[in-house]
Design an enzyme around this catalytic site. Structure first.
Site, PDB file in Angstrom:
ATOM      1  N   HIS A  98      59.361  69.831  68.018  1.00  0.00           N
ATOM      2  CA  HIS A  98      59.777  70.203  66.660  1.00  0.00           C
ATOM      3  C   HIS A  98      58.544  70.362  65.784  1.00  0.00           C
ATOM      4  O   HIS A  98      57.490  69.779  66.056  1.00  0.00           O
ATOM      5  CB  HIS A  98      60.731  69.156  66.074  1.00  0.00           C
ATOM      6  CG  HIS A  98      60.198  67.763  66.134  1.00  0.00           C
ATOM      7  ND1 HIS A  98      60.253  66.992  67.270  1.00  0.00           N
ATOM      8  CD2 HIS A  98      59.567  67.001  65.208  1.00  0.00           C
ATOM      9  CE1 HIS A  98      59.692  65.819  67.044  1.00  0.00           C
ATOM     10  NE2 HIS A  98      59.255  65.805  65.798  1.00  0.00           N
ATOM     11  N   HIS A 129      57.227  70.145  61.813  1.00  0.00           N
ATOM     12  CA  HIS A 129      57.499  69.625  60.468  1.00  0.00           C
ATOM     13  C   HIS A 129      56.964  70.611  59.424  1.00  0.00           C
ATOM     14  O   HIS A 129      55.842  71.119  59.560  1.00  0.00           O
ATOM     15  CB  HIS A 129      56.754  68.310  60.244  1.00  0.00           C
ATOM     16  CG  HIS A 129      57.211  67.169  61.101  1.00  0.00           C
ATOM     17  ND1 HIS A 129      58.085  66.207  60.660  1.00  0.00           N
ATOM     18  CD2 HIS A 129      56.887  66.827  62.372  1.00  0.00           C
ATOM     19  CE1 HIS A 129      58.286  65.314  61.616  1.00  0.00           C
ATOM     20  NE2 HIS A 129      57.567  65.660  62.675  1.00  0.00           N
TER      21      HIS A 129
END
Ligand code: 5GP
Ligand code: ZN
Length: 140
Positions: A102, A104
């Site tokens: 992922h 950010h």
């Protein structure tokens, strides 16, 4: 399509755990981080389960990151932030907790108190060249 049953982000992508989505596409989703470092902190996540950046197929990564400029601009527009840290953690020592790749997007403002301890160092004589060679060789 790769899903890992005990992965919290796979559950979010499947809709088994609710999330506040800001973007949804065949390649990935973006949703608000439940524990934001700043309001509007957003996570961009591929639909398929890949543990970290090393596992990402370049084509999939490229398709996912194609939204990054627009997402960054949208977060700034919506929050009134004046900057964004675009951050990816690979490996526990980097701070990675969720083992589903992922990215950010962390809204930033002057004086917000967020940030790294950016303790920049120096190389001893010849060390940088050794590392240059080692990394280039490992890349192949
Ligand atoms: P990491 O430290 O692995 O780079 O970041 C994981 C991020 O996922 C953390 O910022 C954490 O707040 C966020 N997170 C963990 N579980 C959930 C969840 O169930 N929902 C949402 N929206 N974010 C989560
Ligand atoms: Zn997953």
């Amino acid at each position: 399509m790769g899903r890992k049953d005990d992965c919290i982000f796979c559950k979010i992508i499947a809709g088994d755990i609710p999330s506040l989505r800001v973007w949804d596409s065949p390649v990935g989703v973006a949703f608000l981080d439940v524990n934001p470092l700043a309001e509007g902190h957003t996570l961009l996540v591929p639909r398929q389960h890949f543990a970290d950046l090393r596992d990402m197929p370049p084509d999939t990564l490229g398709q996912l990151l194609a939204v990054a400029p627009a997402l960054c601009a949208a977060i700034i527009a919506a929050t009134g932030a004046t900057g964004v840290n675009f951050l990816q953690n690979t490996g526990a020592s980097s701070g990675q907790v969720v083992l589903h790749t992922h990215f950010h997007f962390i809204p930033r403002r002057d004086g917000d108190g967020l940030g790294y301890r950016w303790n920049a160092g120096n190389y001893s004589e010849g060390r940088a060249e050794v590392l240059q060679g080692a990394i280039a060789e490992a890349l192949g």
